[in-house]
Structures are given as C-alpha cells and as structure tokens.
Design a protein around this motif. Structure first.
Motif, PDB file in Angstrom:
ATOM      1  N   GLY A  33       1.037  -1.262   0.409  1.00 56.13           N
ATOM      2  CA  GLY A  33      -0.084   0.609  -0.027  1.00 56.13           C
ATOM      3  C   GLY A  33       0.856   1.503  -0.426  1.00 56.13           C
ATOM      4  O   GLY A  33       0.492   2.323  -1.318  1.00 56.13           O
ATOM      5  N   ALA A  34       1.855   1.078   1.116  1.00 54.63           N
ATOM      6  CA  ALA A  34       3.000   2.830   0.794  1.00 54.63           C
ATOM      7  C   ALA A  34       3.278   2.569  -0.563  1.00 54.63           C
ATOM      8  O   ALA A  34       4.059   3.485  -0.941  1.00 54.63           O
ATOM      9  N   LEU A  35       4.396   1.473  -1.529  1.00 52.73           N
ATOM     10  CA  LEU A  35       4.512   1.085  -2.302  1.00 52.73           C
ATOM     11  C   LEU A  35       3.821   1.814  -3.615  1.00 52.73           C
ATOM     12  O   LEU A  35       4.363   2.528  -4.643  1.00 52.73           O
ATOM     13  N   VAL A  36       2.471   1.251  -3.397  1.00 52.84           N
ATOM     14  CA  VAL A  36       1.474   1.184  -4.678  1.00 52.84           C
ATOM     15  C   VAL A  36       0.704   3.233  -4.223  1.00 52.84           C
ATOM     16  O   VAL A  36       0.789   4.087  -4.804  1.00 52.84           O
ATOM     17  N   SER A  37       0.986   3.384  -3.086  1.00 48.07           N
ATOM     18  CA  SER A  37       0.489   4.917  -3.003  1.00 48.07           C
ATOM     19  C   SER A  37       1.603   5.865  -3.359  1.00 48.07           C
ATOM     20  O   SER A  37       1.363   6.924  -4.098  1.00 48.07           O
ATOM     21  N   ILE A  54      -4.633   9.173  -2.512  1.00 51.80           N
ATOM     22  CA  ILE A  54      -3.313   8.602  -2.119  1.00 51.80           C
ATOM     23  C   ILE A  54      -3.543   7.592  -0.872  1.00 51.80           C
ATOM     24  O   ILE A  54      -3.661   6.079  -0.870  1.00 51.80           O
ATOM     25  N   PRO A  55      -4.373   8.274   0.402  1.00 49.01           N
ATOM     26  CA  PRO A  55      -4.973   7.824   1.545  1.00 49.01           C
ATOM     27  C   PRO A  55      -6.329   6.728   0.740  1.00 49.01           C
ATOM     28  O   PRO A  55      -5.780   5.338   1.480  1.00 49.01           O
ATOM     29  N   THR A  56      -7.131   7.359  -0.015  1.00 43.35           N
ATOM     30  CA  THR A  56      -7.139   5.758  -0.585  1.00 43.35           C
ATOM     31  C   THR A  56      -7.146   4.710  -1.362  1.00 43.35           C
ATOM     32  O   THR A  56      -7.119   3.374  -1.686  1.00 43.35           O
ATOM     33  N   THR A  57      -6.071   4.500  -1.458  1.00 42.65           N
ATOM     34  CA  THR A  57      -5.063   3.778  -2.858  1.00 42.65           C
ATOM     35  C   THR A  57      -4.704   3.129  -1.774  1.00 42.65           C
ATOM     36  O   THR A  57      -4.309   2.014  -2.071  1.00 42.65           O
ATOM     37  N   THR A  61      -5.786  -0.715  -1.837  1.00 47.00           N
ATOM     38  CA  THR A  61      -4.369  -1.963  -1.199  1.00 47.00           C
ATOM     39  C   THR A  61      -4.849  -3.251  -1.040  1.00 47.00           C
ATOM     40  O   THR A  61      -4.529  -4.373  -1.090  1.00 47.00           O
ATOM     41  N   PHE A  62      -5.052  -3.267  -0.146  1.00 45.69           N
ATOM     42  CA  PHE A  62      -5.816  -4.021   1.370  1.00 45.69           C
ATOM     43  C   PHE A  62      -7.232  -5.242   0.497  1.00 45.69           C
ATOM     44  O   PHE A  62      -6.340  -6.355   0.550  1.00 45.69           O
ATOM     45  N   LEU A  63      -7.393  -4.880   0.204  1.00 39.00           N
ATOM     46  CA  LEU A  63      -8.591  -5.379  -0.356  1.00 39.00           C
ATOM     47  C   LEU A  63      -7.947  -5.945  -1.481  1.00 39.00           C
ATOM     48  O   LEU A  63      -8.405  -7.688  -2.106  1.00 39.00           O
ATOM     49  N   TYR A  64      -7.548  -5.191  -2.756  1.00 34.76           N
ATOM     50  CA  TYR A  64      -6.276  -6.206  -3.750  1.00 34.76           C
ATOM     51  C   TYR A  64      -5.951  -6.930  -3.929  1.00 34.76           C
ATOM     52  O   TYR A  64      -6.031  -8.230  -3.721  1.00 34.76           O
ATOM     53  N   VAL A  65      -4.867  -7.446  -2.553  1.00 35.32           N
ATOM     54  CA  VAL A  65      -4.480  -8.187  -1.873  1.00 35.32           C
ATOM     55  C   VAL A  65      -5.302  -9.086  -0.880  1.00 35.32           C
ATOM     56  O   VAL A  65      -4.668 -10.479  -1.265  1.00 35.32           O
ATOM     57  N   TRP A  66      -6.032  -9.199  -0.351  1.00 31.82           N
ATOM     58  CA  TRP A  66      -7.344  -9.552   0.371  1.00 31.82           C
ATOM     59  C   TRP A  66      -7.491 -11.142  -1.728  1.00 31.82           C
ATOM     60  O   TRP A  66      -7.797 -12.305  -1.005  1.00 31.82           O
ATOM     61  N   ALA A 103     -17.727  13.508  -1.918  1.00 31.86           N
ATOM     62  CA  ALA A 103     -17.827  12.378  -2.126  1.00 31.86           C
ATOM     63  C   ALA A 103     -16.592  11.527  -2.597  1.00 31.86           C
ATOM     64  O   ALA A 103     -16.806  10.678  -2.509  1.00 31.86           O
ATOM     65  N   GLU A 104     -15.586  11.891  -2.977  1.00 28.12           N
ATOM     66  CA  GLU A 104     -13.913  11.235  -3.338  1.00 28.12           C
ATOM     67  C   GLU A 104     -13.444  10.869  -1.490  1.00 28.12           C
ATOM     68  O   GLU A 104     -13.837   9.488  -1.384  1.00 28.12           O
ATOM     69  N   LEU A 105     -14.395  11.948  -0.502  1.00 28.28           N
ATOM     70  CA  LEU A 105     -14.292  11.568   0.726  1.00 28.28           C
ATOM     71  C   LEU A 105     -14.894  10.581   1.682  1.00 28.28           C
ATOM     72  O   LEU A 105     -14.444   9.676   1.736  1.00 28.28           O
ATOM     73  N   LEU A 106     -16.253  10.673   1.148  1.00 26.91           N
ATOM     74  CA  LEU A 106     -16.729   9.362   1.400  1.00 26.91           C
ATOM     75  C   LEU A 106     -16.389   8.249   0.751  1.00 26.91           C
ATOM     76  O   LEU A 106     -17.328   6.954   1.476  1.00 26.91           O
ATOM     77  N   TYR A 107     -16.200   8.461  -0.449  1.00 29.69           N
ATOM     78  CA  TYR A 107     -15.877   7.429  -1.345  1.00 29.69           C
ATOM     79  C   TYR A 107     -14.394   6.780   0.045  1.00 29.69           C
ATOM     80  O   TYR A 107     -13.994   5.193  -0.069  1.00 29.69           O
ATOM     81  N   PHE A 108     -13.227   7.492   0.403  1.00 28.26           N
ATOM     82  CA  PHE A 108     -12.491   7.056   0.805  1.00 28.26           C
ATOM     83  C   PHE A 108     -12.991   6.248   2.705  1.00 28.26           C
ATOM     84  O   PHE A 108     -12.685   4.997   2.632  1.00 28.26           O
ATOM     85  N   GLY A 109     -14.164   6.970   2.785  1.00 25.13           N
ATOM     86  CA  GLY A 109     -14.732   6.193   4.261  1.00 25.13           C
ATOM     87  C   GLY A 109     -14.786   4.747   3.760  1.00 25.13           C
ATOM     88  O   GLY A 109     -14.803   4.233   4.712  1.00 25.13           O
TER      89      GLY A 109
END
Length: 148
Positions: A33-37, A54-57, A61-66, A103-109
C-alpha cells in the motif's frame, strides 16, 4: 483497463507473492500500500488524482491483496476487481467541484470500512497466505541456487 492492466501483473502478480513469502497478508498489504501510494503520487502532482486519492489507494490495496490471496493468487480476478473499481469514478457520476471532493471523501470512508470489515470477518485470511498465492513467486530455494 490502462491502470489495472499496467499495474496488476507487477503489483499483484510479482510483488504480492514475494511479500507473502516473507510476511502475513496484512503486513504485505501495508508494505505494498505504501509503495503503490508512492507510485500514484505523480498523478496528484499532475492533477489526474485528488489528494484524497493517495490514502484511498493505500486502503484499497488491502482489498486487492485480500482478493489475490483468497483466490489462490489469481491476477486475473485482482485485475477485474481493480478495473471495476476504476470504472465507476466520482466524475462518471457527474460530481464536480465541492461535490466531487465530498464524494471522494465518502468513497475513502467506504473503502476504509470495507477493509475493516474484511479484516474482522476474515481474520484467518489476514494471518497467513494460501500456498498457491505464495507459490506464484516461485522463489528459488537454497539448494536450487548456483554456487560459484
């Protein structure tokens, strides 16, 4: 498809198996996640991604790894998941200006809640990787290395 097709073979197909061979899926996701960010930082600098991206990315990444781990190392399914996530953007729903920021903030949440739910519901999946996900790296063993 440009982002997922360019990123998934490297991030999930190459990096994740190497990380899973050394660390738990949770630790591997944090490192990746840190590298992808960092990888996505130029998109912020050139105005193609908002700062909240950036924090959304990092979080997604945790979901992609899962997905990669729980499908036994399927880069295809990680790619399809990434593509579906990238297809439906805030802009594609007509948000702009202040509304887009909200909307981006809601998506991040939402992404953070999805990650937390996944960690809580599938604790075992975050403690150890499936052997087939780790085997995708085909790491050479000590006995297979050439000695000079």
């Amino acid at each position: 498809m440009d982002g997922p097709l360019g990123e998934e073979p490297g991030f999930r197909g190459y990096a994740v198996p190497l990380l899973l061979a050394r660390w738990s899926p949770l630790q591997s996701a944090a490192v990746l996640g840190a590298l992808v960010s960092l990888w996505h930082l130029p998109l912020v600098l050139f105005g193609q991604l908002s700062l909240i991206g950036i924090p959304t990315t990092f979080a997604i990444t945790f979901l992609y790894v899962w997905v990669f781990n729980r499908t036994g190392g399927s880069v295809l399914l990680a790619l399809l998941f990434h593509n579906s996530q990238g297809t439906f953007t805030v802009g594609s729903y007509g948000f702009s200006g202040v509304d887009a920021g909200r909307a981006e903030l809601l998506y991040f949440g939402f992404v953070v809640l999805a990650v937390l739910a996944t960690v809580l519901v599938d604790r075992d999946g975050w403690r150890s990787a499936l052997a087939s996900a780790v085997d995708a790296a085909e790491l050479p063993s000590e006995s297979n290395r050439l000695h000079r």
